[in-house]
Write an enzyme that holds these catalytic residues in place. Structure first.
Site, PDB file in Angstrom:
ATOM      1  N   LYS A 131       0.863  -1.192   0.000  1.00  0.00           N
ATOM      2  CA  LYS A 131       0.000   0.000   0.000  1.00  0.00           C
ATOM      3  C   LYS A 131       0.892   1.232   0.000  1.00  0.00           C
ATOM      4  CE  LYS A 131      -4.530   0.746   0.326  1.00  0.00           C
ATOM      5  NZ  LYS A 131      -5.632  -0.142  -0.087  1.00  0.00           N
TER       6      LYS A 131
HETATM    7  P1  NAD Z   1     -13.260   7.463  -2.127  1.00  0.00           P
HETATM    8  O1  NAD Z   1     -12.254   8.512  -1.900  1.00  0.00           O
HETATM    9  O2  NAD Z   1     -13.790   7.249  -3.490  1.00  0.00           O
HETATM   10  O3  NAD Z   1     -14.522   7.679  -1.160  1.00  0.00           O
HETATM   11  C1  NAD Z   1     -14.396   7.827   0.233  1.00  0.00           C
HETATM   12  C2  NAD Z   1     -15.736   8.325   0.773  1.00  0.00           C
HETATM   13  O4  NAD Z   1     -15.680   8.360   2.193  1.00  0.00           O
HETATM   14  C3  NAD Z   1     -16.092   9.743   0.324  1.00  0.00           C
HETATM   15  O5  NAD Z   1     -17.484   9.857   0.151  1.00  0.00           O
HETATM   16  C4  NAD Z   1     -15.646  10.594   1.512  1.00  0.00           C
HETATM   17  O6  NAD Z   1     -16.327  11.828   1.603  1.00  0.00           O
HETATM   18  C5  NAD Z   1     -16.007   9.670   2.646  1.00  0.00           C
HETATM   19  N1  NAD Z   1     -15.270   9.930   3.873  1.00  0.00           N
HETATM   20  C6  NAD Z   1     -13.950  10.212   4.008  1.00  0.00           C
HETATM   21  N2  NAD Z   1     -13.654  10.417   5.302  1.00  0.00           N
HETATM   22  C7  NAD Z   1     -14.805  10.247   5.982  1.00  0.00           C
HETATM   23  C8  NAD Z   1     -15.160  10.312   7.350  1.00  0.00           C
HETATM   24  N3  NAD Z   1     -14.258  10.645   8.280  1.00  0.00           N
HETATM   25  N4  NAD Z   1     -16.444  10.055   7.701  1.00  0.00           N
HETATM   26  C9  NAD Z   1     -17.359   9.743   6.767  1.00  0.00           C
HETATM   27  N5  NAD Z   1     -17.092   9.665   5.448  1.00  0.00           N
HETATM   28  C10 NAD Z   1     -15.835   9.921   5.074  1.00  0.00           C
HETATM   29  O7  NAD Z   1     -12.597   6.111  -1.562  1.00  0.00           O
HETATM   30  P2  NAD Z   1     -13.039   4.618  -1.894  1.00  0.00           P
HETATM   31  O8  NAD Z   1     -12.158   4.135  -3.003  1.00  0.00           O
HETATM   32  O9  NAD Z   1     -14.510   4.524  -1.983  1.00  0.00           O
HETATM   33  O10 NAD Z   1     -12.514   3.856  -0.587  1.00  0.00           O
HETATM   34  C11 NAD Z   1     -13.308   3.800   0.591  1.00  0.00           C
HETATM   35  C12 NAD Z   1     -12.784   2.679   1.475  1.00  0.00           C
HETATM   36  O11 NAD Z   1     -12.819   1.451   0.761  1.00  0.00           O
HETATM   37  C13 NAD Z   1     -11.322   2.836   1.924  1.00  0.00           C
HETATM   38  O12 NAD Z   1     -11.185   2.246   3.207  1.00  0.00           O
HETATM   39  C14 NAD Z   1     -10.562   1.997   0.911  1.00  0.00           C
HETATM   40  O13 NAD Z   1      -9.305   1.551   1.404  1.00  0.00           O
HETATM   41  C15 NAD Z   1     -11.533   0.839   0.745  1.00  0.00           C
HETATM   42  N6  NAD Z   1     -11.382   0.083  -0.494  1.00  0.00           N
HETATM   43  C16 NAD Z   1     -11.419   0.697  -1.708  1.00  0.00           C
HETATM   44  C17 NAD Z   1     -11.303  -0.067  -2.871  1.00  0.00           C
HETATM   45  C18 NAD Z   1     -11.409   0.538  -4.236  1.00  0.00           C
HETATM   46  O14 NAD Z   1     -11.405  -0.232  -5.220  1.00  0.00           O
HETATM   47  N7  NAD Z   1     -11.546   1.836  -4.380  1.00  0.00           N
HETATM   48  C19 NAD Z   1     -11.113  -1.448  -2.761  1.00  0.00           C
HETATM   49  C20 NAD Z   1     -11.089  -2.046  -1.514  1.00  0.00           C
HETATM   50  C21 NAD Z   1     -11.233  -1.269  -0.377  1.00  0.00           C
END
Ligand code: NAD
Length: 443
Positions: A131
């Site tokens: 990561k």
């Molecule tokens: P993103 O940046 O697209 O979206 C994140 C969302 O969470 C946004 O709506 C943001 O406003 C919100 N957010 C951020 N901080 C916050 C808080 N303190 N309280 C409430 N909401 C908050 O990111 P993503 O790609 O959707 O990733 C979200 C989670 O999923 C992360 O933990 C990431 O590691 C995990 N994840 C993502 C993927 C992927 O393919 N993108 C895959 C596996 C896991």
């Protein structure tokens, strides 16, 4: 060129106490890497894992801290701090996203790299766990600043990434455009186009169809499989989603289209609640235009803060934002039947124990959100073969892997009378431990 501003990273670790000046603005709940190590201890005890292997698994193989100087649009230089951590490459090259967020620190990246190892091992993908991240709020940068930051960060970590070494992907605060810049920098240095250096790229330069929606699709396949085991119907189920980005937005849209009732959803600005169900299509269009939910108005919708959202009475709670959301502080007040972990590390081990005692089913992150890395793996294969699959094939193969892995975890949890998380960890850790035994310790 003006003043040089050094943006010191916020370090949250047991060993290094950050100075007051650099402490996180919000409450520090748990150091995520300590949490990741605690999870290894729990499973090691459960499966009576060799103590030497346990010791080995609690360390990351390699972590790199880099300084990223960026000339800002106003002519001043800012220096950001970036990281790349590789927890394990025993089963294959490192694989894991890159996060741009003001809260990123080395221990967060190390925890996320560790969880990637388990996720890839659980899915039996020939990949290790890695990561990366940069301590920056990307929303405060212009497009040009963002591009310069990304290109310099790539140049700084270029010696430890590559299709055979470690393959980054998007995560919080990064997207396909950023992956395109990373691929370009790497390719320019190698003197040839190397699409396999990152996944989650735009389709036009070697990305895969279905990658953007893959994590949400994977969450859906796993929830659907669990619902079938429990003889429940998704239609009409009440769902609460924290996070309205790639993961939260996609799963909310899928479940909404399948007839489930999304009664609350939030982003970093706060959440909206309506017991009769929100119009997710309208909200998606709003967020596309206005970025945040906070200014959205609709007569019956109540605006609620994120901490309240987690306590709403519902069938399924989907934390899909960041880690450390369900903790000792609120685990007693969680009011749902199932938690489907879209985010990485949203539940602390202490909260997990309370949820187990309360009979709440937790579908762990390393299983629930593994759809993203699964399609990233498909993208990597397609790039290597220069042969691209159709969406039907992607979704069919994704569903097969997610549903089979879910069944394997579910069956083991029944057999061992344990939680889905412990069962998932037993499978993932056993596979990695076996690979370590077979390879032996060099020299
Ligand atoms: P993103 O940046 O697209 O979206 C994140 C969302 O969470 C946004 O709506 C943001 O406003 C919100 N957010 C951020 N901080 C916050 C808080 N303190 N309280 C409430 N909401 C908050 O990111 P993503 O790609 O959707 O990733 C979200 C989670 O999923 C992360 O933990 C990431 O590691 C995990 N994840 C993502 C993927 C992927 O393919 N993108 C895959 C596996 C896991």
């Amino acid at each position: 060129m003006g003043r040089i501003i050094y943006k010191k990273a916020i370090v949250v670790s047991n060993e290094i106490e950050p100075s007051e000046e650099y402490k996180r603005p919000q409450k520090v709940i748990r150091n995520p890497f300590e949490m990741a190590k605690q999870q290894i201890d729990i499973v090691a005890k459960e499966m009576r894992l060799d103590k030497n292997i346990t010791k080995y698994l609690k360390r990351v193989e390699r972590s790199l801290i880099v300084s990223i100087p960026v000339v800002m649009d106003n002519g001043e230089l800012e220096v950001f701090e970036g990281y790349r951590a590789q927890h394990s490459t025993v089963r294959g090259p490192g694989k894991g996203g890159i996060r741009f967020s003001p809260n990123v620190c080395l221990d967060e990246v190390k925890a996320l790299a560790t969880w990637m190892t388990w996720k890839n091992s659980l899915l039996n993908l020939p990949l290790g766990g890695a990561k990366g991240g940069v301590c920056v709020d990307p929303r405060k940068l212009s497009l040009g600043e963002l591009e310069r930051l990304t290109r310099r960060y790539t140049a700084e970590i270029i010696n430890i990434i590559g299709p055979d070494i470690d393959i980054p992907a998007p995560d919080v605060g990064t997207d396909k455009r950023i992956m395109a810049w990373i691929m370009d920098v790497y390719s320019m240095q190698k003197g040839r186009s190397v699409p396999g250096v990152v996944t989650g790229k735009p389709i036009e330069i070697g990305g895969s169809v279905g990658r953007e929606s893959a994590t949400g699709m994977g969450l859906y396949y796993v929830l659907d499989a669990l619902y079938k085991k429990m003889n429940l119907a998704l239609k009409g189920s009440s769902i609460v989603v924290q996070g309205f980005g790639n993961v939260g937005g996609t799963i909310a849209r899928i479940l909404y289209e399948k007839g489930a009732k999304i009664i609350a959803i939030s982003d970093i600005s706060g959440g909206l609640y309506d017991n009769k169900g929100l119009d997710i299509k309208k909200l998606s269009e709003w967020v596309d235009q206005n970025h945040f939910l906070k200014d959205y108005r609709e007569e019956n919708y109540e605006f609620i803060p994120n901490d309240k959202l987690l306590n709403i009475d519902c069938d399924v709670l989907i934390p899909a934002a960041i880690e450390n959301q369900i903790t000792l502080d609120n685990a007693d007040n969680i009011n749902c039947g199932i938690i489907l972990e879209g985010a990485n590390g949203p539940t602390t081990p202490e909260a997990d124990e309370i949820l187990r005692e309360r009979g709440i089913i937790v579908v762990p992150d390393i299983l629930a959100n593994a759809g993203g890395v699964c399609v990233s793996y498909f993208e990597y294969i397609q790039d290597i073969h220069s042969y691209f699959w159709k969406l039907d094939r992607i979704n069919q193969e994704l569903e097969g892997i997610m549903v089979n892995t879910f069944s394997e975890v579910y069956d083991l949890s029944l057999k061992k009378n344990t939680t889905l998380r412990t069962a998932a960890y037993i499978i993932a850790v056993s596979r990695l431990a076996r690979a370590i035994e077979l390879r032996g310790i060099f020299p």
